[in-house]
Design an enzyme around this catalytic site. Structure first.
Site, PDB file in Angstrom:
ATOM      1  N   ASP A  73      -2.954  -7.377   2.763  1.00 53.51           N
ATOM      2  CA  ASP A  73      -3.194  -6.371   3.787  1.00 53.51           C
ATOM      3  C   ASP A  73      -4.183  -5.310   3.319  1.00 53.51           C
ATOM      4  O   ASP A  73      -4.907  -4.727   4.128  1.00 53.51           O
ATOM      5  CB  ASP A  73      -1.873  -5.711   4.187  1.00 53.51           C
ATOM      6  CG  ASP A  73      -1.036  -6.616   5.102  1.00 53.51           C
ATOM      7  OD1 ASP A  73      -1.533  -7.682   5.513  1.00 53.51           O
ATOM      8  OD2 ASP A  73       0.119  -6.247   5.392  1.00 53.51           O
ATOM      9  N   LEU A 192       8.222   2.117   5.364  1.00 49.67           N
ATOM     10  CA  LEU A 192       9.422   1.282   5.358  1.00 49.67           C
ATOM     11  C   LEU A 192      10.217   1.479   4.074  1.00 49.67           C
ATOM     12  O   LEU A 192      11.450   1.552   4.098  1.00 49.67           O
ATOM     13  CB  LEU A 192       9.027  -0.185   5.522  1.00 49.67           C
ATOM     14  CG  LEU A 192      10.160  -1.195   5.680  1.00 49.67           C
ATOM     15  CD1 LEU A 192      10.971  -0.920   6.939  1.00 49.67           C
ATOM     16  CD2 LEU A 192       9.611  -2.612   5.697  1.00 49.67           C
ATOM     17  N   SER A 193       9.510   1.592   2.941  1.00 50.76           N
ATOM     18  CA  SER A 193      10.205   1.794   1.669  1.00 50.76           C
ATOM     19  C   SER A 193      10.817   3.183   1.561  1.00 50.76           C
ATOM     20  O   SER A 193      11.653   3.431   0.691  1.00 50.76           O
ATOM     21  CB  SER A 193       9.244   1.553   0.501  1.00 50.76           C
ATOM     22  OG  SER A 193       8.237   2.547   0.458  1.00 50.76           O
TER      23      SER A 193
END
Length: 297
Positions: A73, A192-193
Site C-alpha cells: 500500500d 486501526l492499530s
C-alpha cells in the site's frame, strides 16, 4: 466512465526482486500488445530493447493513461501523490504484506490487467485530506494524504500535550503519544492499530484516533468528512511533534504552531477487476471467518 489505456506507467521499488519481476513481465506484455510502458529512468532494470519509454515519475500525471503500482500500500500511496488532482486512475498489484489498496494478486496479474485494459473494471473514487502546517516564523507547509495525517511525539520519551478543535469548536485536551486523522480509506491503516473502527471506504467520514492516550476515556471518534480539524501543541518546554502525511514527514509541530486539516479538492480513482468485494478483502487480510453456515469461500 470508460478510459482508453495506451500509455501505462509502472511504479515500484525495483530493489525488491518480486517487484522487479513484475515490472519486467508487464513491460514485455504491454510491448507485445502495442502499448507504451512508462518507467522512471532511475528504475535501472534490464528491460528488453524498445519495450519501455523512459519518463520521469513527476511527468506520469500528464503522460500516462493509467498507473500500475506494484508493491504494498505504501507504493500505491506514493503513486497517488503523483496523480492527485489529475484524471489518471491507479491499479495496485500486491507485492507487499497486507495490501488493502493493492488488491490484484501476482498470480493472476496479467489476466486481471488485460481485463481492466479491455474496459471491464470497477471505478473506486477516494477522497484526500489536505493538511496545512502553520508555523510562527515560516511559510505554511501543505500536503495531501489518502490514508492519514499523523501527529507523533518527537525526540522525547515523554508524552505530549495538545488540543483538538473541530469546525472551530473545542473538542479535547489530549495527553499521549499523538493522534491519527484518517480518511475512510485509512481506517484500516495506523488508525486501526490505535483502536479505531473499520470504515467502508465510500463513506464520507474521518476517524480521529489518539495514539497511546494517557487517559483511557480519550477514545477514537468519527466525524463528518469535510470538517475542519485544528491541532495545537500545549505551551510546555520541550514540546515538539512530527507531522506525517501518508508516512512522509512534512515538518515539526511546536508550541505556537497549528495543524489544520480539511478536505482536499482533489480525489484519486482506484480501478478494481470485476468481482471486487471489500468484505472479501477484509476477510482475506484480517483472517476473519470464512462465511459460516455453509457459505465458506
Amino acid at each position: 466512465m470508460s478510459h482508453s489505456f495506451k500509455s501505462i506507467a509502472l511504479v515500484g521499488r525495483p530493489t525488491d526482486l518480486r517487484v522487479a519481476e513484475c515490472m519486467l513481465s508487464l513491460a514485455s506484455h504491454f510491448y507485445a500488445r502495442g502499448l507504451s510502458a512508462l518507467v522512471d529512468p532511475g528504475v535501472g532494470l534490464a528491460f528488453p530493447p524498445d519495450s519501455v519509454v523512459l519518463c520521469p515519475e513527476q511527468s506520469f500525471a500528464t503522460r500516462a493513461d493509467l498507473i500500475v503500482a506494484i508493491g504494498g500500500d505504501g507504493t500505491l500511496l506514493y503513486a497517488a501523490r503523483l496523480v492527485a488532482g489529475h484524471a489518471v486512475p491507479l491499479l495496485g498489484v500486491n507485492r507487499g504484506r497486507l495490501g488493502f489498496l493493492t488488491d490484484v494478486s501476482p498470480n493472476c496479474m496479467l489476466e486481471d490487467i488485460d481485463t481492466v485494459l479491455a474496459g471491464r473494471y470497477t471505478e473506486d473514487r477516494r477522497s484526500l485530506l489536505a493538511a496545512r502546517l502553520e508555523r510562527r516564523d515560516a511559510a505554511p507547509i501543505r500536503a495531501l494524504a489518502l490514508n492519514d495525517v499523523v501527529v507523533n511525539k518527537w525526540e522525547t520519551g515523554r508524552t505530549m500535550d495538545f488540543e483538538t478543535s473541530i469546525n472551530g469548536r473545542f473538542v479535547n485536551s489530549h495527553n499521549g503519544d499523538g493522534i491519527v486523522i484518517a480518511t475512510a480509506t485509512g481506517s484500516t491503516a495506523y488508525a486501526l492499530s490505535c483502536g479505531g473502527p473499520i470504515v467502508e471506504p465510500d463513506l464520507d467520514v474521518w476517524v480521529l484516533a489518539p495514539i497511546c492516550p494517557h487517559t483511557l476515556s480519550d477514545r477514537p471518534i468519527v466525524v463528518r468528512g469535510g470538517s475542519t480539524i485544528q491541532l495545537r501543541m500545549a505551551d510546555r518546554p520541550g514540546s515538539r511533534a512530527q507531522v506525517t502525511c501518508d508516512g512522509t514527514t512534512i515538518g515539526d509541530l511546536e508550541p505556537g504552531d497549528a495543524l489544520v486539516i480539511d478536505s482536499a479538492d482533489a480525489q484519486i480513482t482506484l480501478l478494481h477487476p470485476p468481482g471486487y468485494d471489500y468484505y472479501r478483502l477484509l476477510r482475506s487480510k484480517l483472517h476473519w471467518g470464512r462465511g459460516g453456515y455453509g457459505n465458506g469461500e
